[in-house]
Design an enzyme around this catalytic site. Structure first.
Site, short mmCIF file in Angstrom:
data_model
loop_
_atom_site.label_atom_id
_atom_site.label_comp_id
_atom_site.label_asym_id
_atom_site.label_seq_id
_atom_site.Cartn_x
_atom_site.Cartn_y
_atom_site.Cartn_z
N ASP A 185 -5.11 46.02 18.86
CA ASP A 185 -3.90 46.73 18.51
C ASP A 185 -3.39 46.20 17.17
OD1 ASP A 185 -1.98 48.05 21.17
OD2 ASP A 185 -1.67 48.46 19.04
N ASP A 213 0.28 31.91 36.21
CA ASP A 213 1.62 31.92 35.58
C ASP A 213 2.32 33.26 35.80
OD1 ASP A 213 0.83 32.64 32.02
OD2 ASP A 213 0.27 33.65 33.90
N HIS A 265 0.28 52.50 28.38
CA HIS A 265 1.28 51.47 28.75
C HIS A 265 2.70 51.91 28.44
CE1 HIS A 265 0.69 51.04 24.52
NE2 HIS A 265 1.77 50.28 24.45
N ASP A 266 2.84 53.06 27.76
CA ASP A 266 4.17 53.58 27.43
C ASP A 266 4.54 54.79 28.28
OD1 ASP A 266 3.52 53.15 23.89
OD2 ASP A 266 4.53 51.79 25.29
N ASP A 276 -4.56 37.77 36.46
CA ASP A 276 -4.03 36.46 36.09
C ASP A 276 -4.92 35.36 36.67
OD1 ASP A 276 -1.08 34.57 37.23
OD2 ASP A 276 -2.56 34.16 35.66
N ASP A 293 -4.26 37.49 31.79
CA ASP A 293 -4.69 36.72 30.62
C ASP A 293 -6.10 37.12 30.20
OD1 ASP A 293 -4.44 34.24 33.09
OD2 ASP A 293 -6.32 35.28 32.58
N ASP A 336 -0.66 50.97 15.75
CA ASP A 336 0.65 51.23 16.34
C ASP A 336 1.57 52.00 15.39
OD1 ASP A 336 2.39 50.52 18.64
OD2 ASP A 336 3.59 49.58 17.08
N GLU A 362 -1.86 55.78 16.36
CA GLU A 362 -0.81 56.30 17.25
C GLU A 362 0.15 57.05 16.34
OE1 GLU A 362 2.28 53.75 18.65
OE2 GLU A 362 2.40 54.78 20.57
O1 TEU Z 1 4.86 52.99 20.83
C1 TEU Z 1 5.67 53.84 20.05
C2 TEU Z 1 6.66 54.39 21.00
O2 TEU Z 1 7.83 54.18 20.93
C3 TEU Z 1 6.10 55.15 22.13
O3 TEU Z 1 6.61 54.56 23.27
C4 TEU Z 1 6.52 56.61 21.96
O4 TEU Z 1 7.37 57.01 22.99
C5 TEU Z 1 5.32 57.51 21.95
O5 TEU Z 1 4.53 57.24 22.97
C6 TEU Z 1 4.86 57.55 20.54
O6 TEU Z 1 5.78 58.42 19.99
C7 TEU Z 1 4.28 51.86 20.21
C8 TEU Z 1 3.76 50.99 21.34
O7 TEU Z 1 2.79 51.73 22.11
C9 TEU Z 1 4.94 50.59 22.20
O8 TEU Z 1 4.52 49.87 23.36
C10 TEU Z 1 5.86 49.73 21.35
O9 TEU Z 1 7.04 49.43 22.09
C11 TEU Z 1 6.27 50.47 20.07
O10 TEU Z 1 5.20 51.13 19.42
C12 TEU Z 1 6.83 49.48 19.06
O11 TEU Z 1 5.77 48.70 18.58
#
Ligand code: TEU
Length: 535
Positions: free
Chosen positions: A98, A25, A309-310, A21, A29, A194, A245
């Site tokens: 993305d 904030d 990130h997920d 950052d 960024d 995505d 993805e």
């Molecule tokens: O992720 C799809 C999603 O739901 C993933 O978290 C899932 O668990 C797996 O990893 C794919 O089956 C994408 C983005 O990465 C996520 O951050 C978003 O929340 C989601 O799509 C909706 O755009």
């Protein structure tokens, strides 16, 4: 095997809001990314994947887009983005963005128009029905949300604030293609797409036998026509790289998206590990790697990742984030960079950052976790038990700020961070990593250097050995006369590795290892990784 630049590339994922950052904030960024580009370059990666930066109400951290052709204020301005792209290219790296086109934000002008009346010209930009079916979404008990204005339900695969676009409508597809050209004409190098296999929906939305198995959301008839059209109308006109993805796929299904003869996408992320292996399962992991190698090799290109990130940070989820944090971080780095496919490094992975354990649901931000917590508690379950059950896989585990140094807020921000910094930042941070020649960072750097020098790591065949061993994961890679052996003790126990004579007799030199001393022969230490050249 067709050689291409992206097959030889290593990708670094920047979740910019947690990266650095510069305006105080509390959010990272794009200026912060610019200021840290030399750090990313030092690692030796080729491509940066930037999570969504577009105009958004930020209900799902940018995955709910309300203006595809702008930069959200938290991230910066379009000028900042243009400068970022220029600085990335000036350092010989590429930038992929993305692409989130399965859904928009409910604040997108398209949706505001669509929901305003049944005869609005944009009504069919989204999916409306008189009655819901029994499907559940990723983030809510139903994929349908009732809208008072027109007395109908709209479809959403994720949060209610993320209505799905109607890809059957050619006007929607053309809007998306125009938007893609807007970013590609700026000079970006491709897209991470995505949940791109969700664009086509099951005709008629029939009730599901088991609504809890949400795979009905993906891989439906029509998806390959959409992606083939996207390739023909947009992608093939640019020298770009695309990674889809793509949940819910087998290698055979995956090949339909990324087969080199298909004219759709270049590579994919499948989720057989990250969506279905909550903890390390050696037999399952070996089976997954074998099936995807046999299913794809020579026909399509795979990815290798164990967090993003997920998904919880790999040392916490699959390794050991306590006494063997460094060793297990280096072991998994060795695995990801020597397995067939494109390695993805998620920011902070290169210094062995760990998942978090905050004390209260209020410390968490992730809409998926908070929705699930609410849903389960409303069923009458004990809130503490629900909270505990969600901790391990909460997406916030990997969204805490990058730990730059041991100053306040880990040097991430001079303000109040949007999400708490992991309290272990005084022990785990970039400054210490850069000052320690034996750090996880320099181990990643060496792996990436090796990958540049030895194409056996990229194009080599894959032959697993000791396939039934519960602790040892070992395999041979061979390409154009070069032959390497990878031996990994994926456990917190020492173990003696008994290599077949045909293999041990071929050992010529040690290429890289995460322990300094191999004098104990093949009695492997906990989380010990070794790579040998056999010829
Ligand atoms: O992720 C799809 C999603 O739901 C993933 O978290 C899932 O668990 C797996 O990893 C794919 O089956 C994408 C983005 O990465 C996520 O951050 C978003 O929340 C989601 O799509 C909706 O755009």
């Amino acid at each position: 095997m067709k050689k291409t630049w992206w097959k030889e590339a290593v990708v670094y994922q920047v979740y910019w809001r947690s990266f650095y950052d510069t305006d105080g904030d509390g959010y990272g960024d794009l200026e912060g990314v610019i200021q840290k580009l030399d750090y990313i370059k030092e690692l030796g990666v080729d491509v940066i994947w930037l999570n969504p930066i577009y105009g958004s109400p930020d209900v799902d951290n940018g995955y709910d887009i309300s203006d595809y052709r702008s930069v959200m204020a938290k991230a910066g301005t379009m000028d900042t983005f243009d400068r970022l792209l220029k600085e990335v290219h000036a350092r010989g790296m590429k930038l992929i963005m993305d692409l989130v086109v399965n859904h928009t934000s409910d604040q997108h002008p398209w949706f505001i128009e669509s929901r305003s009346s049944k005869d609005n010209p944009k009504r069919d930009y989204y999916i409306w029905r008189k009655e819901p079916n029994n499907w559940r979404s990723y983030f809510t008990p139903s994929t349908w949300e009732y809208d008072e204005t027109t007395g109908e339900y709209y479809f959403h695969s994720f949060a209610t604030q993320q209505p799905d676009l109607n890809w059957e409508n050619p006007k929607v597809r053309e809007e998306v293609y125009d938007m893609m050209r807007f970013w590609l004409d700026k000079g970006i190098d491709g897209f991470r797409m995505d949940v791109i296999n969700l664009l086509a929906k099951q005709a008629g939305f029939p009730d599901a036998e088991n609504p809890e198995d949400i795979s009905y959301l993906g891989n439906n008839p029509g998806i390959h026509e959409y992606l083939g059209e996207m390739h023909d109308k947009v992608l093939k006109h640019y020298d770009v790289f695309t990674v889809g993805e793509i949940p819910f796929v087998t290698p055979e299904d995956g090949l339909l998206y990324v087969g080199e003869d298909r004219g759709e996408l270049n590579t994919l992320f499948h989720f057989e590990v990250c969506d279905y292996m909550a903890y390390w399962d050696m037999a399952k992991f070996k089976d997954i790697q074998k099936r995807w190698y046999e299913g794809m090799w020579g026909k399509g290109w795979n990815s290798q990742f164990l967090n993003n990130h997920d998904h919880t940070r790999l040392v916490t989820r699959f390794g050991n984030d306590k006494e063997y944090r460094v060793q297990s971080a280096k072991l998994f780095a060795t695995m990801l960079h020597t397995l067939p496919g494109m390695p993805y490094i998620y920011q902070g992975e290169e210094i062995g950052m760990t998942g978090v354990r905050f004390d209260s649901i209020d410390d968490y931000n992730d809409i998926a976790m908070k929705n699930k917590y609410k849903e389960e508690v409303e069923k009458g379950r004990d809130p503490k038990e629900v909270f505990e059950s969600l901790l391990h896989l909460s997406r916030d585990n990997s969204r805490t700020p990058v730990q730059w140094d041991d100053s306040d807020n880990a040097g991430f921000t001079s303000g109040t961070p949007w999400i708490k910094v992991n309290p272990n930042y005084k022990q785990i941070n970039v400054a210490d990593a850069l000052a320690d020649p034996d750090s996880v960072f320099y181990y990643y750097k060496k792996l990436i250097q090796l990958r540049k020098k030895h194409q056996v790591m990229v194009y080599g065949s894959y032959e697993p050995i000791l396939e039934d061993h519960p602790q040892i994961y070992a395999y041979i890679r061979e390409f154009e006369g070069e032959k390497w052996l990878v031996v990994l003790n994926v456990s917190d126990q020492s173990v003696t590795c008994e290599l077949p004579e045909s293999v041990s007799s071929e050992i010529k030199e040690l290429i890289i290892a995460n322990y300094a001393d191999q004098s104990n022969g093949f009695n492997l230490n906990p989380y010990e990784a070794r790579v040998y050249r056999l010829k």
